[in-house]
Design a protein around this motif. Structure first.
Motif: not given
Length: 332
Positions: A8-13, A16-20, A22-25, A34-38
């Motif tokens: 959830a912290d990663i999504a906020k920073i 992006v959405g938390k579900s995004t 989750s899909r990444y991992f 979006t991948k690059e941001k994460i």
């Protein structure tokens, strides 16, 4: 030191959405931008995902639960090492549960593994009790039984009867006529019934005069105490002791030596297991070694087929190798 982030912290920073996240991992679709941001957030905060928690959310955990009766057995260790090597090569991780020869803990471990949503369970059973069979029937993932025959399911066993017969025949052929067999409780079908029956049948067919059975368990201490009591007035006419395991044999050897007697001149001793340490004993122990590495390999091949819902043999067996040491005297 930076605090460990949550998803959830990663999504906020990353914005992006938390579900995004989750899909990444979990390997789902995420746009490259979006991948690059994460990725930037992960690297900056040195985030380490909880792979075990991730696996529990996936359809396949790639985890196989392995339930064993103990962790201090050479044979169990061999089987686990073989399983670990074969399963890792297939992309799976073992989750080992020790029952310490406790039937209640064995059942608890199976139920816990099912709650953890492992892909399959490999059970090295203590004995096939009615309660255990009911639990196995209730499990909704593939379950493979090792070292005990399970007629209603899939099992891989050591060829205990033939191994026992081979040892009994060997001792009889060496001219021994008064034999003590150290066994375990008959609830253990593999060792307490089949291995014991093989030994006794061979001795009977060879017209051995006296055959006595001493029941112990798999521990060194218990067998030592049982043998100490049995031989408290000396060995009498007993000229050979066939033990169900090498660990039992070592305990009996200790008792015989404490009586000031010579092995094998005064009494012969042999066992089953083929431990590396058995070769270091003086005299070297005559024993039978089951192919634990092969058992692990067959178990891996079988459980992977069961996971894929492929057809498997209901019962498979592993043969043993006779190892002649110096602990059995030729009385001919």
């Amino acid at each position: 030191m930076k605090k460990q982030l949550t998803m959830a912290d990663i999504a906020k920073i990353a914005g992006v959405g938390k579900s995004t996240v989750s899909r990444y991992f979990n390997g789902g679709y995420v746009k490259e931008e979006t991948k690059e941001k994460i990725r930037v957030v992960i690297e900056e905060y040195n985030y380490k995902p909880n792979t075990f928690a991730q696996s529990l959310k996936a359809k396949e955990t790639k985890i196989i639960g392995v339930v064993v009766p103990c962790l201090d057995s050479t044979v169990t260790s061999r089987v686990l090492m073989s399983l670990d090597e074969e399963l890792r090569a297939a992309g799976y991780t073992m989750l080992i549960m020790n029952t310490a020869h406790d039937h209640n803990l064995e059942i608890e471990n199976i139920e816990n593994l099912q709650r953890l949503r492992v892909d399959a369970i490999i059970l090295s059973a203590i004995s096939m009790t009615d309660e255990l069979k009911k639990v196995i029937e209730s499990v909704d993932v593939p379950l493979l039984v090792l070292e005990q025959e399970y007629a209603a399911g899939v099992s891989i066993i050591n060829n205990d009867y033939d191994a026992g017969y081979k040892m009994g025949k060997y001792v009889a052929d060496k001219g021994h006529k008064n034999v003590l067999v150290v066994s375990v409780n008959e609830k253990d079908i593999a060792v307490g019934v089949k291995r014991r029956s093989g030994i006794l049948d061979a001795l009977k067919e060879s017209n051995v005069d006296i055959v006595d059975v001493l029941e112990s368990n798999f521990s060194h201490h218990k067998t030592y105490d049982c043998a100490k009591e049995y031989f408290k007035d000396g060995i009498g006419n007993i000229d050979a002791v066939i033990c169900s395991t090498d660990k039992q044999a070592v305990a009996v050897m200790k008792v015989i030596e404490e009586l000031g007697l010579s092995i094998p001149k005064d009494v012969s001793i042999c066992g089953f297991g083929g431990y590396e340490t058995s070769n270091l004993l003086k005299p070297r122990l005559t024993t039978i070694k089951f192919d634990s590495e092969k058992l692990g390999k067959i178990a891996t091949e079988t459980i992977l087929k069961m996971i894929k819902k492929e057809e498997v043999e209901k019962l498979q067996s592993v043969d043993a190798k006779f190892i002649e040491g110096e602990s059995v005297y030729d009385m001919n």
